[in-house]
Design a protein around this motif. Structure first.
Motif, short mmCIF file in Angstrom:
data_model
loop_
_atom_site.label_atom_id
_atom_site.label_comp_id
_atom_site.label_asym_id
_atom_site.label_seq_id
_atom_site.Cartn_x
_atom_site.Cartn_y
_atom_site.Cartn_z
N SER A 1 0.82 -1.21 0.00
CA SER A 1 0.00 0.00 0.00
C SER A 1 0.86 1.27 0.00
CB SER A 1 -0.93 0.01 1.22
OG SER A 1 -0.18 0.18 2.41
N ARG A 2 2.12 1.12 0.35
CA ARG A 2 3.01 2.28 0.38
C ARG A 2 3.66 2.56 -0.97
NH1 ARG A 2 5.12 -0.04 5.87
NH2 ARG A 2 3.62 0.94 7.25
N HIS A 3 3.49 1.66 -1.91
CA HIS A 3 4.06 1.84 -3.24
C HIS A 3 2.94 2.08 -4.24
CE1 HIS A 3 8.07 0.67 -1.96
NE2 HIS A 3 7.49 -0.27 -1.24
N GLU A 4 3.09 3.12 -5.01
CA GLU A 4 2.03 3.53 -5.92
C GLU A 4 1.67 2.45 -6.94
OE1 GLU A 4 1.82 6.99 -9.17
OE2 GLU A 4 2.44 7.63 -7.18
N ASP A 5 2.67 1.79 -7.49
CA ASP A 5 2.40 0.80 -8.53
C ASP A 5 1.83 -0.50 -7.97
OD1 ASP A 5 4.87 0.42 -7.30
OD2 ASP A 5 5.62 -0.78 -8.97
N LEU A 6 1.99 -0.76 -6.69
CA LEU A 6 1.48 -1.99 -6.09
C LEU A 6 0.20 -1.79 -5.30
CD1 LEU A 6 4.84 -3.48 -4.81
CD2 LEU A 6 3.61 -4.08 -6.89
N ALA A 7 -0.22 -0.55 -5.13
CA ALA A 7 -1.38 -0.27 -4.28
C ALA A 7 -2.66 -0.87 -4.84
CB ALA A 7 -1.54 1.23 -4.11
N ASP A 8 -2.80 -0.92 -6.15
CA ASP A 8 -4.02 -1.46 -6.74
C ASP A 8 -3.81 -2.86 -7.31
OD1 ASP A 8 -2.37 -0.66 -8.73
OD2 ASP A 8 -3.94 0.25 -9.98
N ASP A 9 -2.93 -3.63 -6.69
CA ASP A 9 -2.62 -4.98 -7.15
C ASP A 9 -3.78 -5.92 -6.83
OD1 ASP A 9 -1.22 -7.18 -8.10
OD2 ASP A 9 -0.33 -7.58 -6.13
N VAL A 10 -4.39 -6.47 -7.86
CA VAL A 10 -5.54 -7.36 -7.69
C VAL A 10 -5.11 -8.69 -7.11
CG1 VAL A 10 -7.41 -8.52 -8.92
CG2 VAL A 10 -6.71 -6.24 -9.60
N ARG A 11 -3.97 -9.19 -7.57
CA ARG A 11 -3.51 -10.50 -7.10
C ARG A 11 -3.20 -10.49 -5.60
NH1 ARG A 11 1.28 -14.45 -9.43
NH2 ARG A 11 1.27 -15.81 -7.62
N GLY A 12 -2.54 -9.43 -5.13
CA GLY A 12 -2.21 -9.35 -3.71
C GLY A 12 -3.44 -9.33 -2.82
N ARG A 13 -4.46 -8.58 -3.25
CA ARG A 13 -5.70 -8.55 -2.47
C ARG A 13 -6.40 -9.91 -2.48
NH1 ARG A 13 -6.80 -3.33 -5.10
NH2 ARG A 13 -8.17 -4.51 -6.45
N ALA A 14 -6.36 -10.59 -3.62
CA ALA A 14 -6.98 -11.91 -3.70
C ALA A 14 -6.24 -12.93 -2.84
CB ALA A 14 -7.03 -12.38 -5.15
N GLU A 15 -4.92 -12.84 -2.81
CA GLU A 15 -4.14 -13.74 -1.96
C GLU A 15 -4.46 -13.51 -0.49
OE1 GLU A 15 0.04 -13.73 -2.68
OE2 GLU A 15 -0.18 -14.36 -4.77
N LEU A 16 -4.53 -12.24 -0.09
CA LEU A 16 -4.86 -11.93 1.31
C LEU A 16 -6.24 -12.46 1.66
CD1 LEU A 16 -4.23 -10.54 3.99
CD2 LEU A 16 -5.13 -8.42 3.01
N ALA A 17 -7.22 -12.27 0.78
CA ALA A 17 -8.58 -12.76 1.04
C ALA A 17 -8.60 -14.29 1.13
CB ALA A 17 -9.52 -12.28 -0.06
N GLU A 18 -7.80 -14.95 0.31
CA GLU A 18 -7.77 -16.42 0.35
C GLU A 18 -7.12 -16.92 1.63
OE1 GLU A 18 -8.77 -20.15 -1.24
OE2 GLU A 18 -9.41 -18.13 -1.77
N TRP A 19 -6.05 -16.26 2.09
CA TRP A 19 -5.44 -16.65 3.37
C TRP A 19 -6.43 -16.44 4.51
CZ3 TRP A 19 -1.81 -19.91 3.56
CH2 TRP A 19 -0.74 -19.90 2.68
N GLU A 20 -7.18 -15.34 4.47
CA GLU A 20 -8.19 -15.12 5.51
C GLU A 20 -9.27 -16.19 5.48
OE1 GLU A 20 -9.38 -11.12 4.64
OE2 GLU A 20 -7.80 -10.25 5.90
N ARG A 21 -9.69 -16.58 4.28
CA ARG A 21 -10.71 -17.63 4.16
C ARG A 21 -10.19 -18.96 4.71
NH1 ARG A 21 -12.43 -21.83 1.13
NH2 ARG A 21 -10.52 -21.88 -0.10
N LEU A 22 -8.94 -19.30 4.38
CA LEU A 22 -8.36 -20.55 4.89
C LEU A 22 -8.18 -20.51 6.40
CD1 LEU A 22 -5.70 -21.37 2.17
CD2 LEU A 22 -7.96 -22.36 2.47
N ASP A 23 -7.83 -19.34 6.93
CA ASP A 23 -7.68 -19.19 8.38
C ASP A 23 -9.02 -19.44 9.08
OD1 ASP A 23 -6.12 -18.54 10.73
OD2 ASP A 23 -7.27 -16.66 10.79
N GLN A 24 -10.10 -18.88 8.54
CA GLN A 24 -11.42 -19.11 9.13
C GLN A 24 -11.84 -20.57 8.99
OE1 GLN A 24 -13.94 -16.35 7.10
NE2 GLN A 24 -13.10 -14.56 8.18
N LEU A 25 -11.51 -21.16 7.86
CA LEU A 25 -11.88 -22.55 7.60
C LEU A 25 -11.20 -23.48 8.60
CD1 LEU A 25 -13.30 -24.41 5.41
CD2 LEU A 25 -11.03 -24.61 4.42
N LEU A 26 -9.90 -23.28 8.83
CA LEU A 26 -9.18 -24.15 9.76
C LEU A 26 -9.45 -23.81 11.22
CD1 LEU A 26 -5.79 -24.60 7.91
CD2 LEU A 26 -7.63 -26.26 8.18
N ALA A 27 -9.84 -22.56 11.50
CA ALA A 27 -10.19 -22.21 12.88
C ALA A 27 -11.47 -22.93 13.30
CB ALA A 27 -10.35 -20.70 13.02
#
Length: 140
Positions: A63-89
């Motif tokens: 988020s601190r870098h202008e070219d990476l702030a709107d990265d779709v893949r990074g947001r999708a990876e974060l959302a998937e890790w959160e989903r897996l965390d909830q699934l295993l919890a």
């Protein structure tokens, strides 16, 4: 004046049109989700939580870098890790993540293989050869 070598052709043929097969458009979000699922294979809840912390850190740094702030893949990876965390919890203790398999067909017993064709005996093979040649049988 010198002539260039090789001499130019009199009639130039146009290049053959190369038509590429239509490809599926690239979806960075899908790529990110699949990468997370591959990395999460065999992880338990503690390992997924640590990976989620790393993903959150990466998102903060991006988020601190202008070219990476709107990265779709990074947001999708974060959302998937959160989903897996909830699934295993929500799963029992000691559960590890295993990637979902496509719908499997009902298994049927394997079809038996036909027996291999019969080999000719050594005597019949030797009949066609010159008598001066010695043959050694290795298959009998």
């Amino acid at each position: 004046m010198t002539t260039p070598w090789p001499p130019p052709r009199t009639a130039r043929r146009p290049l053959a049109p190369r038509v590429a097969a239509p490809r599926e458009p690239v979806d960075p979000a899908r790529i990110g989700r699949r990468a997370v699922r591959r990395r999460a294979k065999g992880m338990d809840a503690a390992a997924v939580a640590a990976a989620l912390d790393d993903a959150r850190f990466d998102a903060r740094q991006d988020s601190r870098h202008e070219d990476l702030a709107d990265d779709v893949r990074g947001r999708a990876e974060l959302a998937e890790w959160e989903r897996l965390d909830q699934l295993l919890a929500a799963a029992p203790v000691g559960t590890v993540y295993r990637t979902p398999t496509p719908s499997s067909r009902p298994s049927s017993p394997p079809t038996p293989r036909p027996p291999p064709p019969a080999r000719p005996s050594c005597e019949r093979v030797a009949e066609g050869f010159d008598p001066g040649i010695s043959l050694v049988c290795v298959g009998c």
